[in-house]
Enzyme design. Sequence first.
Site, PDB file in Angstrom:
ATOM      1  CE  LYS A 231      -4.453   1.033   0.173  1.00 33.59           C
ATOM      2  NZ  LYS A 231      -5.590   0.223  -0.309  1.00 33.59           N
TER       3      LYS A 231
HETATM    4  P1  NAD Z   1     -12.952   8.418  -2.596  1.00 32.43           P
HETATM    5  O1  NAD Z   1     -11.929   9.422  -2.289  1.00 32.43           O
HETATM    6  O2  NAD Z   1     -13.425   8.242  -3.997  1.00 32.43           O
HETATM    7  O3  NAD Z   1     -14.258   8.637  -1.699  1.00 32.43           O
HETATM    8  C1  NAD Z   1     -14.246   8.802  -0.319  1.00 32.43           C
HETATM    9  C2  NAD Z   1     -15.507   9.571   0.033  1.00 32.43           C
HETATM   10  O4  NAD Z   1     -15.644   9.613   1.459  1.00 32.43           O
HETATM   11  C3  NAD Z   1     -15.484  11.015  -0.460  1.00 32.43           C
HETATM   12  O5  NAD Z   1     -16.722  11.318  -1.064  1.00 32.43           O
HETATM   13  C4  NAD Z   1     -15.243  11.825   0.811  1.00 32.43           C
HETATM   14  O6  NAD Z   1     -15.819  13.117   0.741  1.00 32.43           O
HETATM   15  C5  NAD Z   1     -15.916  10.959   1.855  1.00 32.43           C
HETATM   16  N1  NAD Z   1     -15.362  11.133   3.203  1.00 32.43           N
HETATM   17  C6  NAD Z   1     -14.072  11.252   3.576  1.00 32.43           C
HETATM   18  N2  NAD Z   1     -13.969  11.371   4.906  1.00 32.43           N
HETATM   19  C7  NAD Z   1     -15.223  11.308   5.391  1.00 32.43           C
HETATM   20  C8  NAD Z   1     -15.789  11.355   6.686  1.00 32.43           C
HETATM   21  N3  NAD Z   1     -15.005  11.476   7.747  1.00 32.43           N
HETATM   22  N4  NAD Z   1     -17.115  11.252   6.808  1.00 32.43           N
HETATM   23  C9  NAD Z   1     -17.921  11.125   5.737  1.00 32.43           C
HETATM   24  N5  NAD Z   1     -17.448  11.063   4.486  1.00 32.43           N
HETATM   25  C10 NAD Z   1     -16.117  11.155   4.310  1.00 32.43           C
HETATM   26  O7  NAD Z   1     -12.373   7.041  -2.022  1.00 32.43           O
HETATM   27  P2  NAD Z   1     -12.773   5.548  -2.409  1.00 32.43           P
HETATM   28  O8  NAD Z   1     -11.850   5.088  -3.462  1.00 32.43           O
HETATM   29  O9  NAD Z   1     -14.233   5.453  -2.596  1.00 32.43           O
HETATM   30  O10 NAD Z   1     -12.349   4.780  -1.070  1.00 32.43           O
HETATM   31  C11 NAD Z   1     -13.169   4.750   0.075  1.00 32.43           C
HETATM   32  C12 NAD Z   1     -12.718   3.609   0.972  1.00 32.43           C
HETATM   33  O11 NAD Z   1     -12.753   2.385   0.229  1.00 32.43           O
HETATM   34  C13 NAD Z   1     -11.299   3.738   1.525  1.00 32.43           C
HETATM   35  O12 NAD Z   1     -11.259   3.177   2.823  1.00 32.43           O
HETATM   36  C14 NAD Z   1     -10.497   2.868   0.575  1.00 32.43           C
HETATM   37  O13 NAD Z   1      -9.309   2.379   1.183  1.00 32.43           O
HETATM   38  C15 NAD Z   1     -11.486   1.766   0.309  1.00 32.43           C
HETATM   39  N6  NAD Z   1     -11.227   1.022  -0.924  1.00 32.43           N
HETATM   40  C16 NAD Z   1     -11.209   1.644  -2.135  1.00 32.43           C
HETATM   41  C17 NAD Z   1     -10.990   0.891  -3.287  1.00 32.43           C
HETATM   42  C18 NAD Z   1     -11.047   1.491  -4.673  1.00 32.43           C
HETATM   43  O14 NAD Z   1     -11.013   0.742  -5.651  1.00 32.43           O
HETATM   44  N7  NAD Z   1     -11.147   2.800  -4.824  1.00 32.43           N
HETATM   45  C19 NAD Z   1     -10.757  -0.487  -3.188  1.00 32.43           C
HETATM   46  C20 NAD Z   1     -10.784  -1.084  -1.934  1.00 32.43           C
HETATM   47  C21 NAD Z   1     -11.028  -0.322  -0.817  1.00 32.43           C
END
Ligand code: NAD
Length: 476
Positions: free
Chosen positions: A107
Amino acid sequence: MSPRNEPSFRQSVDLMFNRAVALMDLPPGLEEKIRVCNATYTVRFGVRLRGRIQTFVGYRAVHSEHMEPVKGGIRYSQGVNQDEVEALAALMTYKCALVEAPFGGSKGGLCIDPREYDEYELEMITRRFAYELAKRDLINPSQNVPAPDMGTSEREMAWIADQYARMNTTDINARACVTGKPIGAGGIAGRVEATGRGIQYALREFFRHPEDVKKAGLSGDLEGKRVIVQGLGNVGYHAVRFLSEEDGAKIIGIIERDGALLDEAGIDVEAVHQWIVKHGGLAGYPDARHVADGSAVLEHECDILIPAAVEGVINLGNAKRIRAPLIIEAANGPVTAGADEVLRERGTVIIPDLYANAGGVTVSYFEWVKNLSHIRFGRMQRRQEEARHQLVVNELERLDRYLGDAWSISPDFKEKYLRGADELELVRSGLDDTMRAAYQSMHEVWNGREDVPDLRIAGYLVAIERVARSYRAKGL
Ligand code: NAD
């Protein structure tokens, strides 16, 4: 925020690992070999922006190299630190093992608030970060393959791929150095939606197991289930869009950085998404009640809670007040180890992160294979498949003519049956199969062993056993 007596994210992951290995019989030393993070590289680099040099801090952690390349996203967030990337890298090891993606865990992260920079500046910063990692083989098609995570998207992945290609001009596999790229830069259909789509497939599979559904005190299927999501980013948005549009679930709450929206009648996910794109937040959205204290909505009554933003949001501070009987961890580590125990005692069922959000790495695996094989999925078979289907349709049409009014082919059968699968359909099929198989492996352990208390421990057991087997085969 987690209370002070709460273990850190990395300690939480270690605690969950320890709970699982206590139920296993691993040879002495192997447990420690699997648990520790092999290496973490910290980089500090300067980029000239707005007339002065700004220094940025980034990390790339490699947890386990029992299989290579190692795989894991790159996160852009001000909260990034060594502890966090190491916890996330460990989760990647277990996640890849659980869904049988042939990678070790890694990561990366950059301490930055991407909203403070324009596109040109972000490109400069990303290219420089990629350069620092690539020159140490921490980006490399056969050693370390990043992907998008919080704060990054296919745009950043395209910059990284291009930077790597410039540094390795004769590497024919250069595009496989990173996944989550746009289609035009070597990406794969269905990668952007993959993690959210995986959440949908995971929930569908959960509801195909009535004995598990009963443990959560629920019944039936996804139709009409009341859902609250935290984080309407890539993962959260796709998950609740598919659940509402295709499975009949009702999205009654959406929590974002600037509060939450609530509406028992159901919220139009697409309309809220468009609102956020235009206005930068939920505030002012006209068709639902706005609640200023967003995190309080985690405690609101619903059937399914989907934390899809950041880690540690369900912790010792609020665990007792969480009313959802089913939580699916779309984010990594949203439930702390302390909260996990509280919730288990209360009978809450948690579909754990290492399984739930594995859709992203699964489709990343397909993209990596596509890049290495230099051919789009389905390109060789599609027309041949259609030609074979045409033979069957010809015969059916002959039968149709012969039987006259007594029988006829259904109106849309021909069109549906004739069309060979395109890349998107193949990707979705591969993802669905992966999510089903991984759930079934956890389900068997959860239901088959008295000493396994929940799906998380079951998932860890399956994953650690596979990692251990791989180390044993290597002679370690
Ligand atoms: P992203 O940046 O696209 O979206 C995150 C969203 O959460 C944003 O809309 C942001 O405004 C909101 N946010 C941030 N902090 C917040 C809070 N304290 N309260 C409420 N909303 C909040 O990110 P993503 O890619 O959707 O990832 C989200 C989660 O999923 C992370 O934990 C990431 O590690 C996990 N994840 C993502 C992927 C992927 O393919 N993108 C894969 C596996 C896991």
